[in-house]
Design a protein around this motif. Structure first.
Motif, mmCIF file in Angstrom:
data_model
loop_
_atom_site.group_PDB
_atom_site.id
_atom_site.type_symbol
_atom_site.label_atom_id
_atom_site.label_comp_id
_atom_site.label_asym_id
_atom_site.label_seq_id
_atom_site.Cartn_x
_atom_site.Cartn_y
_atom_site.Cartn_z
ATOM 1 N N ILE A 75 0.856 -1.184 0.000
ATOM 2 C CA ILE A 75 0.000 0.000 0.000
ATOM 3 C C ILE A 75 0.892 1.234 0.000
ATOM 4 N N MET A 76 0.634 2.147 -0.903
ATOM 5 C CA MET A 76 1.317 3.438 -0.909
ATOM 6 C C MET A 76 0.472 4.363 -0.020
ATOM 7 N N PRO A 77 0.909 4.620 1.220
ATOM 8 C CA PRO A 77 0.073 5.315 2.191
ATOM 9 C C PRO A 77 -0.461 6.678 1.719
ATOM 10 N N HIS A 78 0.311 7.396 0.949
ATOM 11 C CA HIS A 78 -0.119 8.723 0.498
ATOM 12 C C HIS A 78 -1.353 8.646 -0.397
ATOM 13 N N TYR A 79 -1.477 7.538 -1.142
ATOM 14 C CA TYR A 79 -2.599 7.371 -2.067
ATOM 15 C C TYR A 79 -3.616 6.320 -1.593
ATOM 16 N N SER A 80 -3.244 5.538 -0.590
ATOM 17 C CA SER A 80 -4.103 4.473 -0.053
ATOM 18 C C SER A 80 -4.459 3.401 -1.091
ATOM 19 N N VAL A 81 -3.528 3.129 -1.984
ATOM 20 C CA VAL A 81 -3.726 2.070 -2.981
ATOM 21 C C VAL A 81 -2.457 1.220 -3.065
ATOM 22 N N PRO A 82 -2.598 -0.039 -3.468
ATOM 23 C CA PRO A 82 -1.411 -0.870 -3.670
ATOM 24 C C PRO A 82 -0.648 -0.426 -4.926
ATOM 25 N N VAL A 83 0.657 -0.486 -4.826
ATOM 26 C CA VAL A 83 1.540 -0.184 -5.950
ATOM 27 C C VAL A 83 2.603 -1.279 -5.990
ATOM 28 N N ALA A 84 2.921 -1.737 -7.195
ATOM 29 C CA ALA A 84 3.951 -2.759 -7.371
ATOM 30 C C ALA A 84 5.303 -2.088 -7.555
ATOM 31 N N HIS A 85 6.304 -2.638 -6.896
ATOM 32 C CA HIS A 85 7.685 -2.162 -7.014
ATOM 33 C C HIS A 85 8.548 -3.347 -7.402
ATOM 34 N N LEU A 86 9.331 -3.195 -8.456
ATOM 35 C CA LEU A 86 10.238 -4.269 -8.839
ATOM 36 C C LEU A 86 11.509 -4.131 -8.018
ATOM 37 N N GLU A 87 11.644 -4.969 -7.030
ATOM 38 C CA GLU A 87 12.812 -4.954 -6.140
ATOM 39 C C GLU A 87 14.032 -5.451 -6.899
ATOM 40 N N SER A 88 13.824 -6.397 -7.787
ATOM 41 C CA SER A 88 14.891 -6.937 -8.621
ATOM 42 C C SER A 88 14.345 -7.156 -10.019
ATOM 43 N N PHE A 89 15.162 -6.829 -11.022
ATOM 44 C CA PHE A 89 14.800 -7.088 -12.423
ATOM 45 C C PHE A 89 16.117 -7.267 -13.151
ATOM 46 N N PHE A 90 16.360 -8.497 -13.600
ATOM 47 C CA PHE A 90 17.640 -8.778 -14.236
ATOM 48 C C PHE A 90 17.500 -9.920 -15.225
ATOM 49 N N VAL A 91 18.161 -9.780 -16.361
ATOM 50 C CA VAL A 91 18.296 -10.836 -17.356
ATOM 51 C C VAL A 91 19.781 -10.929 -17.678
ATOM 52 N N THR A 92 20.297 -12.150 -17.755
ATOM 53 C CA THR A 92 21.717 -12.322 -18.060
ATOM 54 C C THR A 92 22.036 -11.682 -19.407
ATOM 55 N N GLU A 93 23.237 -11.162 -19.510
ATOM 56 C CA GLU A 93 23.649 -10.479 -20.737
ATOM 57 C C GLU A 93 23.492 -11.383 -21.959
ATOM 58 N N SER A 94 23.806 -12.651 -21.796
ATOM 59 C CA SER A 94 23.739 -13.577 -22.940
ATOM 60 C C SER A 94 22.309 -13.852 -23.407
ATOM 61 N N HIS A 95 21.306 -13.430 -22.642
ATOM 62 C CA HIS A 95 19.908 -13.687 -23.006
ATOM 63 C C HIS A 95 19.100 -12.406 -23.232
ATOM 64 N N ARG A 96 19.745 -11.280 -23.266
ATOM 65 C CA ARG A 96 19.012 -10.019 -23.427
ATOM 66 C C ARG A 96 18.423 -9.848 -24.820
ATOM 67 N N HIS A 97 18.940 -10.520 -25.785
ATOM 68 C CA HIS A 97 18.436 -10.420 -27.156
ATOM 69 C C HIS A 97 17.211 -11.299 -27.397
ATOM 70 N N THR A 98 16.805 -12.081 -26.406
ATOM 71 C CA THR A 98 15.740 -13.065 -26.589
ATOM 72 C C THR A 98 14.336 -12.525 -26.352
ATOM 73 N N GLY A 99 14.230 -11.342 -25.783
ATOM 74 C CA GLY A 99 12.915 -10.805 -25.420
ATOM 75 C C GLY A 99 12.458 -11.252 -24.043
ATOM 76 N N ALA A 100 13.301 -12.001 -23.338
ATOM 77 C CA ALA A 100 12.922 -12.500 -22.010
ATOM 78 C C ALA A 100 12.610 -11.356 -21.045
ATOM 79 N N GLY A 101 13.369 -10.268 -21.118
ATOM 80 C CA GLY A 101 13.131 -9.142 -20.223
ATOM 81 C C GLY A 101 11.769 -8.508 -20.437
ATOM 82 N N PHE A 102 11.394 -8.314 -21.697
ATOM 83 C CA PHE A 102 10.074 -7.744 -22.003
ATOM 84 C C PHE A 102 8.963 -8.694 -21.556
ATOM 85 N N ARG A 103 9.182 -9.970 -21.774
ATOM 86 C CA ARG A 103 8.176 -10.958 -21.353
ATOM 87 C C ARG A 103 8.048 -10.996 -19.832
ATOM 88 N N LEU A 104 9.182 -10.910 -19.120
ATOM 89 C CA LEU A 104 9.130 -10.854 -17.656
ATOM 90 C C LEU A 104 8.345 -9.630 -17.195
#
Length: 152
Positions: A75-104
């Motif tokens: 919950i974001m207290p200032h707005y009283s609604v849930p908000v998603a935060h990506l604590e981690s977002f990573f794709v290995t360099e060798s797989h960045r050309h695959t579209g895996a990051g966009f799909r994630l």
């Protein structure tokens, strides 16, 4: 080989045979000057998962993890609604050309909607690969600038 994306319990990520190598590459790219070396607090991840705050989304090639999003929805207290935060977002360099990051990211958006989130926040290091990719995505707007000061 096919890349398989799915929401998994943190224990499935822990069982990936290449987890050490994956985390080493992630840690090298996402290191913050002034912070101690990364040391994963496994119990904290399990606690957040059990509480329902955390969702783990992984991209696998076979049994090996090649991409990861760890999303926290709170919950974001200032707005009283849930908000998603990506604590981690990573794709290995060798797989960045695959579209895996966009799909994630698309899978994270769907999971965030399912949890009632009003929006999703993607943090990145200034000038990083993720920063460059996100700045080119027209459906995401740069809204925040973060500053860090080491207290050690």
């Amino acid at each position: 080989m096919t890349i398989d994306l799915r929401i998994v319990p943190i224990s499935e990520l822990e069982a990936a045979p290449n987890l050490s190598e994956f985390l080493a590459e992630y840690s090298k790219e996402a290191k913050t000057d002034g912070m101690p070396p990364p040391r994963v607090h496994v119990d904290a991840y399990h606690t957040m998962e059990k509480s329902g705050l955390m969702t783990t989304i992984c991209a696998f090639e076979g049994a090996s993890v090649i991409g990861l999003i760890i999303m926290l929805v709170t919950i974001m207290p200032h707005y009283s609604v849930p908000v998603a935060h990506l604590e981690s977002f990573f794709v290995t360099e060798s797989h960045r050309h695959t579209g895996a990051g966009f799909r994630l990211l698309r899978m994270a958006e769907g999971a965030a909607k399912d949890k009632g989130a009003a929006g999703i926040v993607v943090n990145s290091y200034s000038g990083s690969t993720l920063d460059r990719v996100m700045s080119g995505m027209h459906n995401y707007q740069k809204k925040y600038v973060g500053y860090f000061r080491s207290l050690s």
